[in-house]
Design a protein around this motif. Structure first.
Motif, PDB file in Angstrom:
ATOM      1  N   GLY B 104      10.111  -3.351  23.867  1.00  0.00           N
ATOM      2  CA  GLY B 104      10.864  -3.684  25.074  1.00  0.00           C
ATOM      3  C   GLY B 104      10.761  -5.117  25.525  1.00  0.00           C
ATOM      4  N   LEU B 154      18.834   5.272  26.122  1.00  0.00           N
ATOM      5  CA  LEU B 154      18.834   4.205  27.128  1.00  0.00           C
ATOM      6  C   LEU B 154      17.729   4.432  28.146  1.00  0.00           C
ATOM      7  CD1 LEU B 154      20.502   1.689  27.859  1.00  0.00           C
ATOM      8  CD2 LEU B 154      21.791   3.100  29.424  1.00  0.00           C
ATOM      9  N   ARG B 155      17.558   5.691  28.522  1.00  0.00           N
ATOM     10  CA  ARG B 155      16.522   6.005  29.495  1.00  0.00           C
ATOM     11  C   ARG B 155      15.136   5.790  28.874  1.00  0.00           C
ATOM     12  NH1 ARG B 155      18.853  10.384  30.985  1.00  0.00           N
ATOM     13  NH2 ARG B 155      17.535  11.746  29.759  1.00  0.00           N
ATOM     14  N   GLU B 156      15.022   6.183  27.612  1.00  0.00           N
ATOM     15  CA  GLU B 156      13.738   6.064  26.932  1.00  0.00           C
ATOM     16  C   GLU B 156      13.343   4.599  26.739  1.00  0.00           C
ATOM     17  OE1 GLU B 156      13.347   8.478  23.234  1.00  0.00           O
ATOM     18  OE2 GLU B 156      12.934   6.535  22.352  1.00  0.00           O
ATOM     19  N   ARG B 157      14.333   3.791  26.328  1.00  0.00           N
ATOM     20  CA  ARG B 157      14.051   2.405  25.976  1.00  0.00           C
ATOM     21  C   ARG B 157      14.187   1.490  27.185  1.00  0.00           C
ATOM     22  NH1 ARG B 157      17.168   1.230  20.660  1.00  0.00           N
ATOM     23  NH2 ARG B 157      15.589   2.499  19.653  1.00  0.00           N
ATOM     24  N   GLY B 158      15.063   1.860  28.086  1.00  0.00           N
ATOM     25  CA  GLY B 158      15.255   1.047  29.286  1.00  0.00           C
ATOM     26  C   GLY B 158      16.363   0.030  29.162  1.00  0.00           C
ATOM     27  N   PHE B 159      16.858  -0.212  27.952  1.00  0.00           N
ATOM     28  CA  PHE B 159      17.918  -1.199  27.789  1.00  0.00           C
ATOM     29  C   PHE B 159      18.644  -0.937  26.479  1.00  0.00           C
ATOM     30  CE2 PHE B 159      14.219  -2.678  25.663  1.00  0.00           C
ATOM     31  CZ  PHE B 159      14.663  -3.335  24.532  1.00  0.00           C
TER      32      PHE B 159
END
Lengths: 484, 253
Positions: B104, B154-159
């Motif tokens: 991240g 997206l939720r898991e990685r944040g972006f």
């Protein structure tokens, strides 16, 4: 409606209580990496067993920050407050721009919206083997302490009774590890969790078998990068400071070996990690040959309890380094000339059948010098540095006498004991070698009772203050130990 | 300056630009730069942008590699034109992409901003006449679409890593595609499994269809491996009637 109310107020049952307690106690998790669903967390938070805090908090230290409106951050997990290692990203979780810490990324990213979860309820009982409770001695170490060591050990025990911090300022080779055995035993018998934190993986690997042999009944966990010897919730943990970042509020007593070693010295994060891993009011025991100024001053002014051991356990003085001018050695080595004094010194060692460490300031020079020496006809020579994948094998070869000399960077400056070794520092005027490093390096020589003397030589291109300070410090210690 | 990747201090070379222009965009140090395997634009495969100097000469025909010839014969190319890649896959870029994508560290992408922008200008230049270039009417023809990730990822990685890269190039970015299905990671599949997937995981974003008509589309992603993703995305875009579909990726591997 009553049902709803009931379910919300329901207290966690003891059954899953212990499970969560064991999973969370002494550790700090990011909310997304919890070993159980986040929904259950809420029950525990409401019951007051689990505390949740933000991963990154704004840090406004002084009035200027308030006036200029410049935002500063602090990473709660690793203690990073260096503003350069924070970055902003658009975060899909919280839907806005989020600050994150680049310093502790390897342990999973901490964003401003990340929540850190830790256990703050009752501490779980330590599950110890039966023998401990009966009261048999835990320490099976058979050696005996010298009178100096004995005095130090007793002073340490007294300090721990009073739960006070303690400094063991002992010259290299005084037998620091043996001094703490009795203190470890006392703490373990009380059912305390104890950690022995050291700066380097090599030191953990060397200490682990020694401690395991001394405390065969106690599960001893060894934490370092890539370790396969971790035991969950062991009463005695030997760890690198790095690995303690994930711990929080866990240990009743912290021993820090080699406080002043390189990473601590430079990286405030590790200091923060060790402090966070300890419970509030836990005593810290610092072991070092060269205390940093803060500790030294605290000890000399009487604020910190401690003891000074100026004699080695075998009762011989520390070898005092001698200086020899060699010119620009690094330049010569790059050009492919072997400096004559070094060659002469090495030949003498080989005819006397003594092994030798040659310390050099940089990794590049390790390669250059090793190659140069091998080309000049010294066959049993190897070079090691931090990035060397075979460094443990090479060190093992050296210990068993298959290698005559080892060219090394400062990674071997501490925690390594090879009997009968002699030391040369090639390019001692380099900035890498500060006075503490040089004292430590000189301390590699004459550690065993069988050959307590040996040659320490600093090959230099102009004496530096660090070199002179190092020599003066060693001479002072010898005088304090009653020599000359 | 501090290197974005290794954290070492380094000095930018003294040039007129570094002296007179106040520029503090973060970048990599020379050592890290030197260890990256940049792909020269004139020595790469005309179709997939891979570095041809790394291949044996028997595997290359008329500046096109064997994989692309296979794609041509498979008839699955459709609208899809060419890919442009900046770096070949090597241990260093692997480490960088792990840190960027899986750990991240989005700040790392900023170090590639300059390269990405240069590549974008080169692509714009290649596909336009001098008249368009003179009146600067051409770049408006290009629309940048980052390859989307699923909502779960997206939720898991944040972006979305492709979006981060696209933002470095700048407008006109259009979220023309959406990915509704959540699948296994491409990087966990082997080559055969990847090539076997024929069903597009993407859907057209209905709100943006009118923005894509008669435009040249540039898909952005972090890595081009087999080319399946790109072709499936190009296939999905057909109903929007774009002029052409090309792609730009950071890595070819």
């Amino acid at each position: 409606m009553p049902m709803l109310l009931l379910s919300r107020k329901s207290v966690p049952t003891p059954n899953d209580f212990t499970e969560v307690q064991h999973a969370l106690h002494g550790r700090e998790f990011r909310a997304e990496e919890l070993p159980f669903p986040e929904k259950r967390l809420k029950e525990y938070v409401n019951a007051g067993y689990v505390s949740v805090r933000h991963g990154i908090i704004p840090l406004n230290e002084n009035i200027f920050d308030l006036l200029t409106g410049k935002k500063k951050w602090l990473c709660v997990r690793c203690g990073n407050r260096e503003q350069e290692s924070f970055a902003v990203c658009s975060c899909a979780r919280c839907g806005s721009k989020c600050v994150y810490c680049r310093h502790c990324l390897t342990m999973g990213i901490v964003r401003a919206c990340t929540k850190l979860v830790t256990w703050c309820g009752p501490v779980p009982e330590l599950r110890l083997p039966e023998d401990v409770l009966i009261g048999r001695p835990l320490c099976h170490w058979k050696g005996s302490l010298s009178s100096d060591q004995q005095k130090a050990a007793e002073a340490l025990l007294q300090a721990l009774e009073a739960r006070e911090s303690f400094l063991i300022w002992a010259v290299a080779g005084a037998g620091k590890t043996e001094i703490i055995y009795s203190a470890l035993e006392q703490q373990l018998k009380k059912g305390h969790r104890v950690v022995l934190a050291t700066p380097r993986t090599d030191v953990v690997r060397e200490l682990l078998p020694r401690i395991r042999a001394a405390f065969p009944d106690i599960p001893v966990s060894g934490l370092y990068a890539g370790s396969k010897e971790t035991i969950p919730d062991a009463p005695l943990v030997i760890s690198t400071a790095h690995q303690l970042i994930r711990s929080a509020n866990r240990f009743d007593c912290v021993f820090i070996d080699e406080v002043d070693a390189f990473p601590y010295h430079f990286d405030a994060m590790l200091d923060y990690a060790v402090r966070k891993a300890a419970k509030p009011n836990a005593p810290f025991i610092f072991l070092t040959a060269t205390p940093p100024d803060i500790l030294k001053n605290a000890y000399l002014s009487g604020k910190l309890r401690g003891v000074m051991l100026a004699r080695r356990y075998h009762g011989y003085p520390l070898p005092v380094p001698r200086f020899q001018w060699i010119g620009n050695g690094a330049h010569a080595a790059c050009k492919g000339w072997l400096p004559y004094p070094l060659s002469l010194w090495l030949r003498e060692r080989i005819t006397q059948k003594r092994q030798a460490f040659i310390f050099v300031p940089s990794i590049a020079l390790v390669h250059e010098l090793t190659e140069l020496l091998q080309r000049s006809g010294y066959t049993r020579i190897a070079g090691v540095h931090a990035d060397d994948p075979h460094r443990h094998e090479k060190l093992a070869d050296f210990r068993e006498g298959r290698l005559a000399a080892l060219v090394t960077t400062t990674i071997l400056e501490r925690g390594v004991t090879v009997p009968g070794v002699e030391v040369a520092v090639f390019g001692a005027d380099d900035r890498v070698f500060d006075d503490r490093a040089l004292v430590q390096i000189s301390g590699r020589v004459g550690r065993s009772g069988d050959c307590p003397r040996g040659d320490v030589v600093f090959f230099h291109n102009g004496k530096t203050l660090a070199m002179i300070r190092a020599r003066r410090q060693i001479e002072q210690m010898n005088r304090a130990g009653g020599f000359k | 300056m501090r290197c974005l990747f290794c954290g070492a201090d380094f000095l930018k070379p003294l040039t007129f630009q570094t002296v007179f222009v106040l520029d503090d965009t973060p970048s990599f140090c020379d050592t890290c730069r030197g260890r990256l395997a940049a792909i020269a634009p004139d020595a790469c495969c005309r179709c997939c942008g891979r570095d041809l100097s790394l291949l044996e000469s028997t595997a290359v025909k008329h500046h096109i590699c064997q994989d692309c010839i296979w794609w041509k014969h498979s008839g699955r190319n459709g609208l899809y034109g060419t890919n442009n890649a900046l770096f070949s896959y090597n241990p260093l870029i692997k480490e960088m992409i792990t840190r960027f994508k899986f750990r991240g560290d989005t700040a790392l992408a900023a170090g590639f901003a300059c390269d990405l922008r240069c590549a974008f200008h080169r692509i714009v230049k290649k596909g336009s006449t001098w008249r368009q270039r003179l009146f600067m009417t051409d770049s408006s023809q290009f629309v940048i679409i980052p390859i989307p990730v699923s909502a779960h990822r997206l939720r898991e990685r944040g972006f979305n890593q492709a979006e981060v890269l696209a933002e470095l190039i700048g407008p006109p970015i259009v979220q023309g595609l959406v990915r509704e299905k959540h699948e296994m990671k491409q990087s966990k599949k082997n080559r055969r499994q990847r090539l076997a997937s024929r069903e597009s995981p993407f859907q057209l974003n209905k709100e943006c269809i009118h923005l894509l008509e008669n435009k040249k589309i540039l898909l952005i992603d972090d890595i081009y491996t087999t080319g399946v993703t790109m072709r499936l995305a190009a296939h999905t875009l057909i109903p929007a009637h774009p002029l052409s579909v090309d792609s730009l990726t950071l890595i070819h591997g």
